[in-house]
Design an enzyme around this catalytic site. Structure first.
Site, mmCIF file in Angstrom:
data_model
loop_
_atom_site.group_PDB
_atom_site.id
_atom_site.type_symbol
_atom_site.label_atom_id
_atom_site.label_comp_id
_atom_site.label_asym_id
_atom_site.label_seq_id
_atom_site.Cartn_x
_atom_site.Cartn_y
_atom_site.Cartn_z
ATOM 1 N N GLU A 180 3.873 -1.378 -7.109
ATOM 2 C CA GLU A 180 4.586 -0.232 -6.549
ATOM 3 C C GLU A 180 5.682 0.206 -7.515
ATOM 4 O OE1 GLU A 180 6.003 -1.156 -2.628
ATOM 5 O OE2 GLU A 180 4.013 -1.670 -1.873
ATOM 6 N N HIS A 239 4.819 3.012 1.047
ATOM 7 C CA HIS A 239 5.581 1.917 1.650
ATOM 8 C C HIS A 239 6.645 2.458 2.610
ATOM 9 C CE1 HIS A 239 6.573 -2.575 0.851
ATOM 10 N NE2 HIS A 239 6.884 -2.248 2.092
#
Length: 299
Positions: free
Chosen positions: A254, A273
């Site tokens: 990420e 997220h």
């Protein structure tokens, strides 16, 4: 000084500023040198999931870490414990937000029609295909992990008329769900949702074999931790039709970067997220974290 390294509700940043010096720079995970420099003067850190609280950063002298969320895989918990650094996750504050993400994205994927915009804008009228969507009532929600968020997802799913099965070797009880093994959950569920931390035991828990064991056309939702899912295997299962749809909110890397496997894969929802991040949840998480850090520091 309190160092806040990722986004936080502004009202609670200001609340802390009324009690202590605060440095609020929510892009610090992308500036590791500045993070280390600023942490050297901090009494407390407040982080989300991108700030890696480990290695040399632990030697900079802060006494506590406020975690704006619940996952702790970005924090060296043993390293903190050995140095007397307290860690305060915001347990329960974003439960409803994640649970709503689970059931709503599952509903979108099962209905299918919400993903038809491209074909319609191109001049098509895919009414026959869109009409093949499936209802949630009568379907089986399978939960792997049965903590607070999973229990709230089960409550919402039952309100839609879903049956709920759950597997968790550490659960204290299975109120609101029928207890099952993980293998039984995969075999029986129309929607599988993951609610486990990332550990050596759970890494790639959902791999090619697990996906093959799911009901053909079932839907997968992962708002837990990215490493729990073999992302390439999910893409292969979507392309083959074994998996009817997937919603992924967490990822092994990420941000994704250029080498991700998701390009061109249909019936796939990707979100950055944010399962546990709504305006309301952010305010609750920020309040809980701010108050716990302030109490620890005697402010």
């Amino acid at each position: 000084m309190i160092l806040i390294t990722e986004f936080m509700d502004e009202a609670w940043v200001e609340w802390l500023r009324g009690r202590a010096e605060v440095v609020y720079e929510p892009d610090l995970p992308d500036r590791p040198d500045d993070l280390s420099r600023l942490a050297a003067g901090a009494r407390a850190l407040i982080v989300r999931n991108r700030t890696q609280v480990r290695g040399p950063l632990l030697e900079t002298g802060f006494s506590c870490v406020g975690r704006l969320g619940v996952g702790l895989d970005n924090i060296d918990m043993d390293g903190c414990a050995s140095r007397g650094i307290e860690v305060f996750p915001a347990v329960g504050a974003n439960t409803l937000s994640v649970a709503e993400y689970v059931v709503t994205t599952a509903a979108v994927l099962r209905r299918g029609a919400y993903l038809m915009r491209g074909a319609m804008e191109a001049g098509g009228w895919p009414r026959g295909l869109a009409g093949q969507g499936r209802e949630m009532a009568g379907a089986v929600l399978g939960l792997i992990g049965y903590g607070g968020i999973a229990r709230e997802a089960a409550r919402l799913a039952r309100a839609w008329g879903m049956e709920v099965v759950a597997a968790d070797p550490y659960a204290r009880d299975f109120e609101g769900a029928r207890e099952a093994t993980a293998a039984e959950v995969l075999a029986q569920a129309d929607v599988v949702s993951l609610h486990v931390p990332l550990t050596d035991e759970t890494r790639h828990l959902i791999d090619a074999d697990a996906l093959a064991a799911m009901k053909p056309g079932a839907v997968l939702v992962n708002a837990a931790r990215g490493g729990v899912v073999d992302e390439a295997a999910v893409c292969a299962a979507l392309r083959s039709g074994q998996l009817g749809g997937a919603a992924l909110d967490t990822f092994e890397t990420e941000p994704l970067g250029p080498d991700h496997p998701f390009a061109g894969v249909s019936n796939l929802i990707l979100t950055p997220h944010i399962g546990g991040v709504t305006q309301e949840a952010n305010a609750r998480v920020s309040e809980m974290t701010a108050r716990r850090v302030a109490e620890h520091l005697g402010l």
